[in-house]
Design an enzyme around this catalytic site. Sequence first.
Site, PDB file in Angstrom:
ATOM      1  N   ASP A 103       0.815  -1.224   0.000  1.00  0.00           N
ATOM      2  CA  ASP A 103       0.000   0.000   0.000  1.00  0.00           C
ATOM      3  C   ASP A 103       0.849   1.274   0.000  1.00  0.00           C
ATOM      4  OD1 ASP A 103      -2.036  -1.785   0.162  1.00  0.00           O
ATOM      5  OD2 ASP A 103      -2.459  -1.450   2.282  1.00  0.00           O
ATOM      6  N   ARG A 144     -12.191   7.179   0.620  1.00  0.00           N
ATOM      7  CA  ARG A 144     -12.462   5.868   1.223  1.00  0.00           C
ATOM      8  C   ARG A 144     -11.446   5.538   2.311  1.00  0.00           C
ATOM      9  NH1 ARG A 144     -11.457   1.747  -2.565  1.00  0.00           N
ATOM     10  NH2 ARG A 144     -11.291   0.657  -0.609  1.00  0.00           N
TER      11      ARG A 144
END
Length: 417
Positions: free
Chosen positions: A304, A396
């Site tokens: 990530d 998000r």
Amino acid sequence: MKKIIINGGNTLSGTISINGAKNSAVALLPASVLCDESSNIYNVPNISDRDVLIEILEKLNCNVIKDEDAIKIDSSKVINTRIPMELSKKMRASYYFMGSLLSRFKHVEIYFPGGCNIGKRPIDIHIKGFEALGAKVQIKGDLYTIDAEELNGANMTLDFASVGATINIMLAAVKAKGRTIIRNAAREAEIVNVATYLNNMGAKISGAGTSVIRIDGVEYLHKGMVEVIPDRIEAGTYIILGAMIGDNLKIENIIPEHIDALLSKLTDMKIKYILEENSVTISKCNDIRPTNLKTAVFPGFVTDMGQPMMVLLTQANGVSMFEETIYENRMGHVKYLNKLGANIKNGNTNAVIIGPSKFYGTEVEATDLRGGAAMVLAGLIAEGTTTITSIEHILRGYDNIIEKLRNVGADIKLIDE
Ligand code: EPZ
């Protein structure tokens, strides 16, 4: 349509405080339905994924009370075990309801989950784990119906140390009869956070955070609570920013052990920072060394952080090699970095980054959550105005990103037109 507009080039100084980890919170909220009474989750980030999960919990007949970053979930009266397609597909983590509803009610109907389009992201390892515990899984198109007359503890070795599969199987095993042993389990901090919550409610899980997790099934989970750990990816994103345009930018409320891999890469790149008990303070580095970087499962360099990290590599003095090893399709952001001025040659999973590059503001798209974070970083270091579209991906996963950046001196705003 919502857009982020950035006028780049400002130096950032001051303090950014890190919120609860998205990838923990999105597992803890579905885990709450295992509780036979009510439980509290603290330090929940204010992100749109949280709101979708609360909507699902309410659909299942949980009573959810939000008080700033605290959420109380009364899951004593859950009646539904079917999650509609539209909610299943809004995010990846909806799949954690498979494990939790299966464990408590021996039945769940749910659709193949959504989430960032960064690869095929199958859920075969989750399913194999449920089947090993005695569940029957029927798949019709995207609809998964999972039933069990009884769940029984089992010994299993995961084909890959998947974060999602480890958590989901752990959830399913909490109320299975007897002992489950998960080998080759993922070791990410999110898994420890979920196990801590479940144990606080009376579950018997040991070994979370190592590659062998043992779960002794229990029948009942009582009241409990947990605090979401700080978001290591959010922290890493702002630390990288500090290395490019910081002036004593302090990132606080971090757990240093969770960002070890990032910090040692920065050291490799000759970037200096001050590490304290729960903060990192960092300033612009004028002579960033290029490096080679390969993503990996924890404790390796987390996938990530790969996309934000590529922005930093574009500012290094020389050629860096980057390899993504977890997902097949996590390079969507590269074309926009190049549009801003980067010199990156990429395949599906690897890239050669030739630095340093000067960025000039332009129109770009957030292709996915971390690709979107990369666009924010790129816009902040660019000269001129950058407009980012498809920013719902960013919202998000990053709590209050606009305010946080404005507070340290960035010229950034969100418009809705
Ligand atoms: C979690 O995804 C995170 N998402 C991801 O966060 C993160 O990138 C990833 O873990 C790795 O750290 C959530 O927590 C909601 P995996 P997850 O199962 O659980 C393959 C972000 O930016 N695999 O560890 O889906 C899979 O295709 C994101 O916040 C199978 O083949 O990740 C992938 O290649 C995006 N079969 C690899 O394993 C399976 O059954 C790792 O996936 C499961 C996974």
